[in-house]
Scaffold this motif. Structure first.
Motif, short mmCIF file in Angstrom:
data_model
loop_
_atom_site.label_atom_id
_atom_site.label_comp_id
_atom_site.label_asym_id
_atom_site.label_seq_id
_atom_site.Cartn_x
_atom_site.Cartn_y
_atom_site.Cartn_z
N ARG A 65 -9.11 4.12 1.94
CA ARG A 65 -8.45 3.17 2.19
C ARG A 65 -9.25 2.50 3.81
N GLN A 113 2.04 1.72 -3.70
CA GLN A 113 0.97 2.44 -4.05
C GLN A 113 0.96 3.58 -3.85
N ASN A 114 0.92 3.72 -2.59
CA ASN A 114 -0.05 5.86 -2.39
C ASN A 114 0.99 6.35 -3.03
N ALA A 122 0.11 8.40 -5.80
CA ALA A 122 -0.85 9.58 -5.29
C ALA A 122 -0.46 11.13 -6.10
N TRP A 158 1.12 -1.00 -0.09
CA TRP A 158 -0.30 0.21 -0.43
C TRP A 158 0.92 1.20 -0.22
N GLN A 159 1.80 1.19 0.64
CA GLN A 159 3.02 2.29 0.67
C GLN A 159 3.63 2.47 -0.55
N THR A 161 -4.64 8.75 0.36
CA THR A 161 -5.28 7.55 0.02
C THR A 161 -4.93 6.80 1.06
N LEU A 162 -4.65 6.53 2.42
CA LEU A 162 -4.33 5.52 2.68
C LEU A 162 -5.96 5.81 3.94
N ALA A 205 -0.40 10.89 -0.17
CA ALA A 205 -0.32 9.66 0.50
C ALA A 205 -0.48 9.31 1.06
#
Length: 746
Positions: A63, A45-46, A49, A42-43, A59-60, A56
């Motif tokens: 989610r 992918q973020n 953002a 996830w980190q 976005t977390l 970033a």
């Protein structure tokens, strides 16, 4: 990341809604669905953002909100200090320490558990899944299969092309996909990573692709190498020689073809092999603590989370607080419904205190047709933050200039009309959210049962009973009385209304200069059926039962009511053109054969005026017709029922009729001859001194034949008919013309 090109070799996976997984687990196991999340993915992918403040971490945040809105218990696993030093030919660290710290803080504010793995987060997640602490692992890397995970979730995204909210995941189930039969179980995946390249050894064997590696794994080379000890040098050498021989000769037909690439003498790298077969994970003695951490989900720190969004996302002032409440409303509603009341996971209706009502039910593709209920709630109650601390933003502004005119002469810049101002979400009014039906049923059984009772009551009211259905089927078409009134206008008035107002006495005298038509040739004499057309055309009339009070002698049995047919609806009740009939008794008038006038003798109290038009204005006589009609009147008597009518054929109606001024002298002479013939016929009939009488037809009930009798004979038949009516006979055998009520259908 992971093994490049491995997904087509694994075969088709199962695309399923995350909400459906949670709903099925809630129904079968009576608990939320548990997943382990590899936060490192996830980190990574973020970092892609863009837009806004701290994209970033924002976005977390979103989610986590989506996970909160689903009955799922996640545990977020971070990489530990004992992970491999090199990964994909790069020195691997623990990432950005500040980003990791902020991510951990945000996750804890949501109330989700955080776990630091000793080594690789993927291996730790696989360990938790193998021991039943979680149901599946959410990761974008199938390396979890190499670490022993049997259920992996990846590609959490939207299923629809137009939607943006992630709803579905790709489920890789080792048992359902039968990867063991393909040789792609844990040992086979390790061999594929060694031969084609993986995270720890990206190059693999030069020239070897993932398809050849999968064929070698299916041949059993993966199981044999994973079961050899690192100290067994002879066993490793024998395994390497066998692999070389089969690749070069394809003697056992393990491969589709022979391969010329060579296998290095140092293959396999035993250190990389050990990373896969013996990863650094938590000891089994520490697993109960991790299990307890997953089960004991802490409460959300709402006020601290509000301050976090204020500082990190610039959600400041009252408008930022309203956005905070709106974003978290549905998620916290689900969590409040699913909140446990005691240690043995029993639920009470106290969890449903925020449910105002259940507004509906649906099955949607976003949940793979898992039933959902439309819940009404108040956002301010579900997200109870102190709104008194929130103030409206006030922007300070000033103006200065050298102009001599006053500032008040100008309109204030940036002024926005009240109607054009953007609408602000009202957190005090009810909002609607879709919640899984199974969650509401398990957590709030009282509210759910009350809603079901209401729905059952509605269904009973809407569905007819067995007796009503039987009555409905016997009645025929289900159409309410007057259902067509909004589309059509009724031209038939009730009988009582039809003769309620007595119109004036009609003027039946023909217009000057027009021929007189005998009464026996009234245009109202219409046939009742095709079989009796020729008979009824000449002399039959139908008697109307105008009122229940009419004498029984004038009521034919079971006669259909005569319907007035018009090209346009009338604005008033339609009277009879020959005079109205009273609702109590029919109007009596008498016409003798010798009479030269068409005016009947009405009762004195019924004298009124009604305009009557001659039929001559609608039809046109021809020369041949005038001559033939005079001849027929001389040759045929009125009692001849089989004779033809003296009316013109219908084709003559389409011929143009000249006006009186435009008529030719020949035409005028024909009219004069016709009038003279009519007068002579009337004079001849008056000398006979016979009376007209209508006798009931035996072959056509309700219709009468026209006969001419002596006055004495006619009186005898009328007396006999009156005596029969007094004796109770339901059918009169003879009536006079004055006893017959007709309606002119022209």
């Amino acid at each position: 990341m992971g093994i490049k090109g491995i997904y087509p070799e694994l075969g088709p996976c199962k695309r399923i809604s995350l909400a459906k997984l949670a709903g099925d687990c809630l129904e079968s196991n009576k608990r939320p669905y548990r997943i382990a999340v590899d936060i490192a993915i996830w980190q990574f992918q973020n970092q892609a953002a863009r837009g806004g403040t701290n994209p970033a971490i924002r976005t977390l945040f979103y989610r986590l909100v989506r996970l909160l809105a689903t009955p799922i218990q996640p545990i977020f696993v971070f990489d530990g200090p004992y992970k491999p030093v090199f990964k994909r030919n790069k020195r691997s660290g623990r990432g950005d320490g500040f980003a990791i710290a902020m991510a951990k803080r945000l996750i804890r504010l949501f109330g989700f558990p955080v776990h630091d793995a000793p080594g690789e987060a993927e291996a730790e997640c696989a360990l938790l899944q193998r021991h039943g602490i979680v149901d599946a692992v959410l990761s974008e890397d199938v390396d979890t299969i190499m670490f022993g995970c049997t259920k992996t979730l990846r590609n959490w995204s939207a299923e629809s092309k137009t939607a943006k909210t992630p709803t579905h995941v790709s489920l890789y189930d080792v048992h359902d996909m039968k990867l063991g039969d393909l040789g792609l179980d844990r040992e086979g995946m390790v061999l594929v990573a060694l031969m084609s390249g993986g995270d720890y050894l990206p190059d693999g064997i030069p020239g070897c692709g993932v398809r050849v590696a999968c064929e070698a794994a299916k041949a059993g080379f993966g199981k044999s190498i994973c079961r050899l000890k690192a100290s067994d040098t002879a066993g490793v050498q024998k395994w390497r020689d066998t692999l070389k021989h089969e690749l070069r000769t394809n003697e056992q037909k393990f491969f589709r073809t022979k391969h010329r690439f060579g296998v290095p003498e140092d293959f396999p790298n035993l250190e990389v092999l050990r990373y896969y077969t013996h990863p650094v994970v938590s000891p089994e003695s520490g697993l109960p603590d991790i299990r307890q951490k997953v089960d004991d989900k802490s409460d959300m720190q709402l006020e601290a989370l509000r301050e976090f969004t204020r500082e990190t996302f610039d959600w400041d002032y009252r408008i930022g607080a309203i956005k905070f409440v709106r974003v978290l409303g549905q998620a916290l509603l689900v969590q409040n419904i699913a909140k446990r009341t005691d240690a043995i996971t029993k639920r009470t209706d106290a969890n449903a205190q925020h449910i105002k009502r259940i507004a509906g039910r649906r099955t949607h593709f976003s949940t793979d047709s898992t039933p959902e209920l439309r819940i009404s709630y108040i956002p301010e109650e579900v997200v109870p933050i102190d709104m008194s601390n929130e103030v409206d933003e006030v922007i300070q502004k000033g103006r200065s200039g050298l102009a001599l005119n006053s500032d008040e002469e100008f309109e204030a810049p940036g002024a926005v009309a009240v109607d054009d101002a953007p609408k602000v979400f009202d957190i005090t009014k009810p909002d609607l959210a879709w919640v899984l039906e199974g969650l509401v049923k398990a957590s709030a059984p009282g509210v759910y049962q009350e809603w079901q009772d209401k729905e059952s009551t509605k269904a009973v009211r809407k569905s007819p009973t067995k007796k009503a259905r039987a009555a409905k089927s016997s009645k025929g078409p289900d159409m309410a009385r007057g259902a067509l009134d909004r589309y059509v206008k009724t031209t038939k008035a009730p009988t009582s209304q039809l003769f309620s107002k007595i119109p004036p006495e009609p003027s039946l005298d023909p217009p000057p200069g027009s021929p007189t038509r005998p009464l026996a040739r009234s245009p109202s004499k219409q046939p009742s059926s095709p079989t009796s057309k020729s008979r009824v055309k000449k002399s039959a009339v139908q008697v109307l039962d105008s009122s229940p009070d009419t004498p029984r002698s004038f009521k034919p049995q079971k006669q259909p009511e005569t319907i007035y047919i018009s090209s346009s609806p009338p604005t008033a009740p339609i009277p009879s053109p020959l005079g109205p009939c009273s609702s109590a008794a029919p109007v009596l008038f008498q016409t003798d054969k010798g009479s030269t006038s068409l005016r009947p003798t009405f009762e004195k109290n019924r004298r009124q005026v009604l305009k009557q038009s001659s039929m001559e204005m609608f039809v046109t006589r021809s020369k041949s017709y005038s001559a033939s009609s005079s001849t027929r009147r001389e040759q045929k008597g009125p009692e001849d029922e089989d004779g033809d009518s003296d009316l013109e054929p219908l084709s003559s109606l389409t011929q143009p009729t000249p006006s009186a001024k435009e008529a030719s002298p020949e035409r005028n002479s024909l009219w004069q001859d016709d009038n003279q013939n009519n007068k002579e016929a009337d004079a001849a009939s008056s000398s006979s001194a016979k009376k007209k009488l209508f006798r009931a037809r035996t072959s056509a009930p309700g219709f009468y034949e026209e006969v001419y009798l002596d006055e004495e004979e006619r009186d005898d038949q009328l007396a006999a008919a009156a005596a029969a009516a007094a004796a109770g006979s339901r059918t009169s055998s003879a009536v006079r013309w004055s006893d017959v009520s007709i309606i002119d259908l022209t």
